[in-house]
Scaffold this motif. Structure first.
Motif, PDB file in Angstrom:
ATOM      1  N   VAL A  27       0.862  -1.182   0.000  1.00 38.48           N
ATOM      2  CA  VAL A  27       0.000   0.000   0.000  1.00 38.48           C
ATOM      3  C   VAL A  27       0.899   1.234   0.000  1.00 38.48           C
ATOM      4  CG1 VAL A  27      -1.660   1.347   1.339  1.00 38.48           C
ATOM      5  CG2 VAL A  27      -1.922  -1.139   1.148  1.00 38.48           C
ATOM      6  N   ALA A  28       0.656   2.124  -0.947  1.00 38.26           N
ATOM      7  CA  ALA A  28       1.471   3.340  -1.048  1.00 38.26           C
ATOM      8  C   ALA A  28       1.149   4.294   0.093  1.00 38.26           C
ATOM      9  CB  ALA A  28       1.227   4.023  -2.385  1.00 38.26           C
ATOM     10  N   THR A  29       2.144   5.066   0.492  1.00 41.82           N
ATOM     11  CA  THR A  29       1.970   6.061   1.550  1.00 41.82           C
ATOM     12  C   THR A  29       1.230   7.273   0.995  1.00 41.82           C
ATOM     13  OG1 THR A  29       3.999   5.353   2.653  1.00 41.82           O
ATOM     14  CG2 THR A  29       3.165   7.547   3.189  1.00 41.82           C
ATOM     15  N   THR A  30       0.065   7.529   1.540  1.00 37.71           N
ATOM     16  CA  THR A  30      -0.739   8.667   1.081  1.00 37.71           C
ATOM     17  C   THR A  30      -0.976   9.698   2.171  1.00 37.71           C
ATOM     18  OG1 THR A  30      -2.758   7.425   1.586  1.00 37.71           O
ATOM     19  CG2 THR A  30      -1.919   7.306  -0.679  1.00 37.71           C
ATOM     20  N   ASN A  31      -0.687   9.348   3.424  1.00 36.69           N
ATOM     21  CA  ASN A  31      -0.892  10.287   4.522  1.00 36.69           C
ATOM     22  C   ASN A  31       0.276  10.207   5.492  1.00 36.69           C
ATOM     23  OD1 ASN A  31      -3.742  11.395   4.123  1.00 36.69           O
ATOM     24  ND2 ASN A  31      -4.116   9.193   4.049  1.00 36.69           N
ATOM     25  N   VAL A  32       0.802  11.362   5.855  1.00 37.62           N
ATOM     26  CA  VAL A  32       1.929  11.459   6.782  1.00 37.62           C
ATOM     27  C   VAL A  32       1.605  12.539   7.806  1.00 37.62           C
ATOM     28  CG1 VAL A  32       4.389  11.930   7.027  1.00 37.62           C
ATOM     29  CG2 VAL A  32       3.549  10.797   4.964  1.00 37.62           C
ATOM     30  N   GLY A  33       1.873  12.253   9.068  1.00 37.30           N
ATOM     31  CA  GLY A  33       1.669  13.236  10.120  1.00 37.30           C
ATOM     32  C   GLY A  33       2.980  13.554  10.821  1.00 37.30           C
ATOM     33  N   MET A  51       1.934   7.541   9.770  1.00 40.16           N
ATOM     34  CA  MET A  51       1.879   7.453   8.315  1.00 40.16           C
ATOM     35  C   MET A  51       1.363   6.086   7.914  1.00 40.16           C
ATOM     36  SD  MET A  51       6.009   7.529   7.774  1.00 40.16           S
ATOM     37  CE  MET A  51       5.845   7.954   6.051  1.00 40.16           C
ATOM     38  N   ASN A  52       0.668   6.054   6.790  1.00 42.36           N
ATOM     39  CA  ASN A  52       0.187   4.777   6.294  1.00 42.36           C
ATOM     40  C   ASN A  52       1.166   4.247   5.247  1.00 42.36           C
ATOM     41  OD1 ASN A  52      -0.308   6.529   4.186  1.00 42.36           O
ATOM     42  ND2 ASN A  52      -2.396   5.851   3.821  1.00 42.36           N
ATOM     43  N   GLY A  53       0.777   3.136   4.631  1.00 44.35           N
ATOM     44  CA  GLY A  53       1.622   2.522   3.617  1.00 44.35           C
ATOM     45  C   GLY A  53       2.505   1.439   4.200  1.00 44.35           C
ATOM     46  N   TYR A  54       2.733   0.416   3.394  1.00 44.26           N
ATOM     47  CA  TYR A  54       3.613  -0.675   3.807  1.00 44.26           C
ATOM     48  C   TYR A  54       4.025  -1.489   2.585  1.00 44.26           C
ATOM     49  CZ  TYR A  54      -1.074  -2.810   3.908  1.00 44.26           C
ATOM     50  OH  TYR A  54      -2.355  -3.199   3.619  1.00 44.26           O
ATOM     51  N   ALA A  55       5.083  -2.272   2.777  1.00 47.69           N
ATOM     52  CA  ALA A  55       5.572  -3.148   1.717  1.00 47.69           C
ATOM     53  C   ALA A  55       4.739  -4.424   1.691  1.00 47.69           C
ATOM     54  CB  ALA A  55       7.047  -3.476   1.956  1.00 47.69           C
ATOM     55  N   THR A  56       4.956  -5.277   0.699  1.00 45.03           N
ATOM     56  CA  THR A  56       4.278  -6.565   0.672  1.00 45.03           C
ATOM     57  C   THR A  56       4.742  -7.398   1.859  1.00 45.03           C
ATOM     58  OG1 THR A  56       3.780  -8.489  -0.701  1.00 45.03           O
ATOM     59  CG2 THR A  56       6.028  -7.663  -0.770  1.00 45.03           C
ATOM     60  N   GLY A  57       3.891  -8.317   2.306  1.00 45.03           N
ATOM     61  CA  GLY A  57       4.234  -9.135   3.472  1.00 45.03           C
ATOM     62  C   GLY A  57       3.587 -10.497   3.393  1.00 45.03           C
ATOM     63  N   SER A  58       4.237 -11.479   4.008  1.00 43.37           N
ATOM     64  CA  SER A  58       3.712 -12.841   4.061  1.00 43.37           C
ATOM     65  C   SER A  58       3.118 -13.104   5.431  1.00 43.37           C
ATOM     66  CB  SER A  58       4.812 -13.859   3.761  1.00 43.37           C
ATOM     67  OG  SER A  58       5.873 -13.733   4.692  1.00 43.37           O
ATOM     68  N   LEU A  59       2.123 -13.994   5.479  1.00 47.00           N
ATOM     69  CA  LEU A  59       1.438 -14.307   6.726  1.00 47.00           C
ATOM     70  C   LEU A  59       2.382 -15.042   7.673  1.00 47.00           C
ATOM     71  CD1 LEU A  59      -1.330 -14.261   8.209  1.00 47.00           C
ATOM     72  CD2 LEU A  59      -1.722 -16.551   7.274  1.00 47.00           C
ATOM     73  N   PHE A 109       8.768   6.454   2.965  1.00 46.19           N
ATOM     74  CA  PHE A 109       7.519   6.380   2.212  1.00 46.19           C
ATOM     75  C   PHE A 109       7.537   5.079   1.420  1.00 46.19           C
ATOM     76  CE2 PHE A 109       7.502  10.614   3.472  1.00 46.19           C
ATOM     77  CZ  PHE A 109       6.399  11.327   3.028  1.00 46.19           C
ATOM     78  N   TYR A 110       6.359   4.488   1.205  1.00 45.01           N
ATOM     79  CA  TYR A 110       6.241   3.297   0.359  1.00 45.01           C
ATOM     80  C   TYR A 110       5.554   3.675  -0.939  1.00 45.01           C
ATOM     81  CZ  TYR A 110       7.500   0.536   4.438  1.00 45.01           C
ATOM     82  OH  TYR A 110       8.161   0.004   5.514  1.00 45.01           O
ATOM     83  N   ASP A 111       6.113   3.197  -2.068  1.00 42.51           N
ATOM     84  CA  ASP A 111       5.460   3.455  -3.349  1.00 42.51           C
ATOM     85  C   ASP A 111       4.529   2.299  -3.679  1.00 42.51           C
ATOM     86  OD1 ASP A 111       7.011   1.360  -4.448  1.00 42.51           O
ATOM     87  OD2 ASP A 111       8.557   2.746  -5.174  1.00 42.51           O
ATOM     88  N   SER A 112       3.895   2.347  -4.862  1.00 43.06           N
ATOM     89  CA  SER A 112       2.874   1.361  -5.219  1.00 43.06           C
ATOM     90  C   SER A 112       3.432  -0.040  -5.414  1.00 43.06           C
ATOM     91  CB  SER A 112       2.147   1.799  -6.500  1.00 43.06           C
ATOM     92  OG  SER A 112       3.071   1.894  -7.588  1.00 43.06           O
ATOM     93  N   LEU A 113       4.754  -0.168  -5.575  1.00 40.88           N
ATOM     94  CA  LEU A 113       5.379  -1.481  -5.697  1.00 40.88           C
ATOM     95  C   LEU A 113       5.873  -2.001  -4.357  1.00 40.88           C
ATOM     96  CD1 LEU A 113       7.458  -1.024  -8.996  1.00 40.88           C
ATOM     97  CD2 LEU A 113       5.204  -2.086  -8.711  1.00 40.88           C
TER      98      LEU A 113
END
Length: 527
Positions: free
Chosen positions: A167-173, A399-407, A309-313
């Motif tokens: 998930v890309a970072t779209t909000n930062v505080g 801030m939101n956003g994160y990289a891909t992750g496995s369970l 920040f995390y991008d869409s990839l």
């Protein structure tokens, strides 16, 4: 006399059924989710030898004369009372505290209901019971459960094995404090200018919030009577424009007297930079030359540690926020840098109480070099302050956003919600287990293996299905199992009672047989 024998036979048969029920209860004393049964009896029917008569004027009434002909089984009732809860520590073991049944479906699509919550996962990640039936509930989409959860959208619960998407970072505080007490940025002019010449231009250098150098020229033109007009121009370096003008006045002896105008405003990619001119160290003489020069005080600055920040990839982008006083009290410029590339800028204004009054939001926009989509993030500055301090301290705290992750693991809570924990530190709702309730749960048909099916007397065709804790359904206790509700003490007492009843009915047959034997042994007629 034969009636008593047949009554005894019916008693033997039904006491045997009662003993069968007791034996089944005792056999399942340790069966998970087992519900005990109890047999009840009714009089079979009675033979009327004479009917009742009503009272008359000459005699009283008489009661009917009837002989009972035995016993019959009225019902075998299932006790749906709560069983003891045993803790197992296995996160897929579930017990129901209160009303309701888990919903399971076999491979042919037949739905059953059970209190036996000994669940696990199969090779495909399906949540199944001990017989391999699929546990039913609702699956989440992107971490969100369906808005409506009912029987119409029940589905098998599957613990996903695939990675969650980034998930890309779209909000930062940002939170923190920018140290107050910073004075204006000053260009201090010194040296002598000759009133017999001119105009004279002095080159001035200042620095913006990003650390870039802004250049401009300040030109002094003699206006007579010891007055000089000053104007600005020749913006260069990072500056795209410069404005400011005024007048400097000297005494008849050539000493500085006063000046008007200012401040000087520079415009560049980082915003406006305000510089206050200071001519107090300049003098005027009668030469045709100038030795004037300028030294600029730099703005108060603070470079925040880079935020990730995390991008869409799902790749990380380092973004640093640099703050600098813009030369006016209580005002700061900020720039955001992705490497050497400026990806955002703006200004902040604080009130006299140190609380932000304008510039509470900003935007960072960047095009990552990894092929990800253009990233636009909203930045919240509203929690920044400007209080007195020896140094500034600002950081990205939300801030939101994160990289891909496995369970990595999953848990189930009292509402039946299944939450996955992933290798990227995120938690996400996977699904929710459903519970079914019935108007008459004792009317369910027992199909063995702890499974029940609706009957005509259990509210068939109108099963209420919902989340645990809603619609009269109980809560789910994870890591626990509901044990059998068989009461051994009661069963042993019932066993003794049934045994004695069985013996008594056998005695009825035996004594009737004795009477028949006496009848058979009566002497025959005398010839």
């Amino acid at each position: 006399m034969m009636r008593s024998m047949f009554s005894g036979v019916s008693g033997l048969q039904n006491m045997q059924t009662a003993m069968d029920v007791i034996g089944n209860n005792i056999a399942n004393v340790n069966t998970v989710g087992f519900k005990s049964g109890s047999a009840t009896f009714q009089e079979l029917f009675a033979q009327t030898l004479s009917g009742a008569s009503a009272p008359s004027t000459s005699s009283g009434g008489t009661n009917p004369v009837q002989v009972g002909l035995g016993v019959k089984l009225a019902s075998i009732d299932t006790n749906m009372g709560q069983g003891q809860i045993e803790t197992t520590g296995q996160n897929t073991d579930l017990a129901i505290q209160g009303n309701g049944f888990f919903v399971v479906k076999n491979r042919t699509g037949t739905t059953y209901y059970t209190r036996a919550g000994h669940f696990g996962t199969d090779a495909n990640g399906h949540l199944v019971d001990a017989s391999g039936n699929l546990v039913q509930g609702w699956m989440a989409s992107g971490g969100t459960l369906p808005a409506q959860e009912n029987a119409s959208n029940l589905t098998g619960i599957t613990i996903p094995t695939q990675n969650i998407s980034p998930v890309a970072t779209t909000n930062v505080g940002l939170t923190g404090n920018l140290a107050s007490g910073q004075g204006p940025i000053t260009a201090a002019f010194s040296g002598a200018i000759g009133n017999a010449g001119g105009p004279y231009t002095v080159n001035v250098t200042a620095q913006d919030a990003a650390g870039n150098t802004d250049n401009f020229g300040l030109t002094l033109t003699y206006a007579g009577a010891n007055k000089w007009n000053w104007t600005t121009g020749g913006a260069g370096g990072g500056a795209t424009a410069v404005s400011g003008s005024g007048t400097v006045t000297f005494t008849a002896g050539g000493a500085y007297s006063s000046y008007t105008g200012g401040p000087i405003t520079l415009t560049d990619a980082a915003g406006n930079l305000n510089v206050t001119p200071d001519f107090s160290a300049m003098t005027q003489n009668a030469t045709t030359t100038s030795s004037a020069s300028a030294a600029t005080t730099q703005p108060a600055t603070y470079a925040m540690p880079p935020a990730v920040f995390y991008d869409s990839l799902g790749n990380t982008q380092q973004v640093s926020f640099d703050f600098a006083s813009n030369g006016l009290n209580n005002q700061w410029n900020w720039v955001a840098l992705n490497g050497a590339t400026q990806v955002g800028s703006g200004s902040l204004t604080f009130g006299a109480n140190g609380v932000l009054t304008s510039g509470s939001t900003g935007t960072v926009t960047m095009t990552p070099s990894d092929g990800a989509a253009t990233l636009t993030s909203n930045v919240d500055f509203s929690k920044l302050t400007q209080f007195s301090a020896t140094s500034s301290n600002v950081g990205a705290t939300s801030m939101n956003g994160y990289a891909t992750g496995s369970l990595q693991n999953f848990t189930i809570d009292t509402t039946g919600t299944i939450t996955g924990s992933y290798s990227n530190g995120q938690s996400q709702t996977i699904g929710q287990i459903g519970l079914a309730t019935f108007a008459n749960p004792s009317g369910l048909l027992d199909h063995g293996s702890g499974l029940y099916a609706p009957s005509n007397n259990s509210n068939q065709g109108n099963v209420t299905v919902g989340a645990p804790g809603t619609g009269g359904a109980g809560s789910v206790l994870p890591g626990s199992l509901e044990m059998s509700n068989v009461d051994l003490a009661k069963e042993f007492v019932n066993m003794i009672s049934v045994e004695r009843a069985y013996q008594a009915n056998a005695q009825t047959i035996s004594q009737s047989n004795t009477l028949l034997m006496a009848l058979v042994n009566l002497p025959g007629p005398v010839p």
